[in-house]
Enzyme design. Sequence first.
Site, short mmCIF file in Angstrom:
data_model
loop_
_atom_site.label_atom_id
_atom_site.label_comp_id
_atom_site.label_asym_id
_atom_site.label_seq_id
_atom_site.Cartn_x
_atom_site.Cartn_y
_atom_site.Cartn_z
CB CYS A 10 -0.80 -0.01 0.75
SG CYS A 10 -2.31 -1.17 1.27
CB ILE A 13 2.49 2.80 -6.98
CG1 ILE A 13 2.41 2.64 -8.50
CG2 ILE A 13 2.67 1.75 -6.23
CD1 ILE A 13 3.40 2.22 -9.47
CG HIS A 75 8.53 -7.39 -7.51
ND1 HIS A 75 8.72 -6.65 -8.46
CD2 HIS A 75 7.51 -5.93 -6.32
CE1 HIS A 75 8.56 -5.35 -8.22
NE2 HIS A 75 7.24 -5.16 -6.92
CE LYS A 93 9.61 0.37 -12.41
NZ LYS A 93 10.35 1.14 -11.69
CG ASP A 175 13.97 3.19 -11.70
OD1 ASP A 175 12.67 2.37 -10.98
OD2 ASP A 175 14.47 4.03 -11.36
#
Length: 387
Positions: A10, A13, A75, A93, A175
């Site tokens: 959270c 983004i 991720h 990403k 990045d």
Amino acid sequence: MVQRIGLVGCGVISDIYLTNAALFRDIQFTAVADARPEAAEARAQTYGLKALSLDELYESPDVDIVLNLTNPDAHAEVSLRALRAGKHVYGEKPLATTLEDGEAIMRLADEKGLRVGTAPDTVLGAGTQTARRLMEDGTVGRTLSGVATIMSRGMEHWHPAPAFYFKPGGGPVLDMGPYYLSALVTLLGPIDQVIAMGQIGLPERTVTAEGPNVGQVIPVTTPTTFHALLGFRSGAQVTLLASFDVWKHGMTPIELYGTGASIRVPDPNFFGGTIEIADNRETWNPVEAGDERMMVLNYPPAAPRYANYRGLGLAEMAAAIEAGRPHRASGELGLHVLEAMLGILRSAETGEVVRLRHDCRQPAAFTPDERRALLSDGERSARRTAA
């Protein structure tokens, strides 16, 4: 059938994904979770959702797709947990920060018959897709070469916690590279090989952004400037310049040079922008991308300058699940881009040409009508009324 979305992570983004959700027909957010419960509670209260623990969200019967908005180094862990729980996963990403983790995600999804999607979905916007149409209708001809540039002075002057970007796993290629390489693969097809050079520009960075880390001195332990050459299976050769060490420059995001014309592709970090074509030696001519809902400037909210419709790829994946067809912002594309980026880093370290092992289909073109079909009934009605 509407796909129910559970959001993990959270941070900043997450707000644009939650704000944009009402635009789309095939997704509905039901729950949020974060390692910091207070962050989940704040988002839940703002958007009228349930705040769950991480374990509760993965096991929730009200979640079909886990939206993974955690930091890049988390991720893989989040995506693997979601897949083990039987959920589809769509993530920011990059897909992962190591090739082994990316392969593990795709292998587990295949074993379980689940979907993996990954940002950027900006390549589905009118900017990149209009450029693709001009490249496929013969206007540009066969693409021979090009230049893509990702250059800035870093983020310590605006990001309140920028240390990650200057450590292994950060840097300009990992990045921002996903935006540019995903756009190039969308336009040119898969990458075959890469060769690169890299260096650390400044040994230290001082945080000047307001916040708890202002004044912090960050030792830089990953290269911050790269020059890379990408060889595409189509035969095109594109130079990529990626740097956090540039005060100012006059380069455009992507220029491609074909036998019929040169084309300027807009910033792949956003969904719109101006496409320019030059079929002579004198002038660049702008090409309109069309009057679309997702070309309307909406970001930042207080003074919109960009078209930011993050969530489009998630909605397109949800529609593809229902239709039983491949989705475009796919894990396959994400793994291919990840391998290319890691290949750039490895080539810069070893000086060797790196050939990619993971193939990737060029995602299908995405038309204005297909984008329009993803909009909610209210958005389509509002657009017809405005027209």
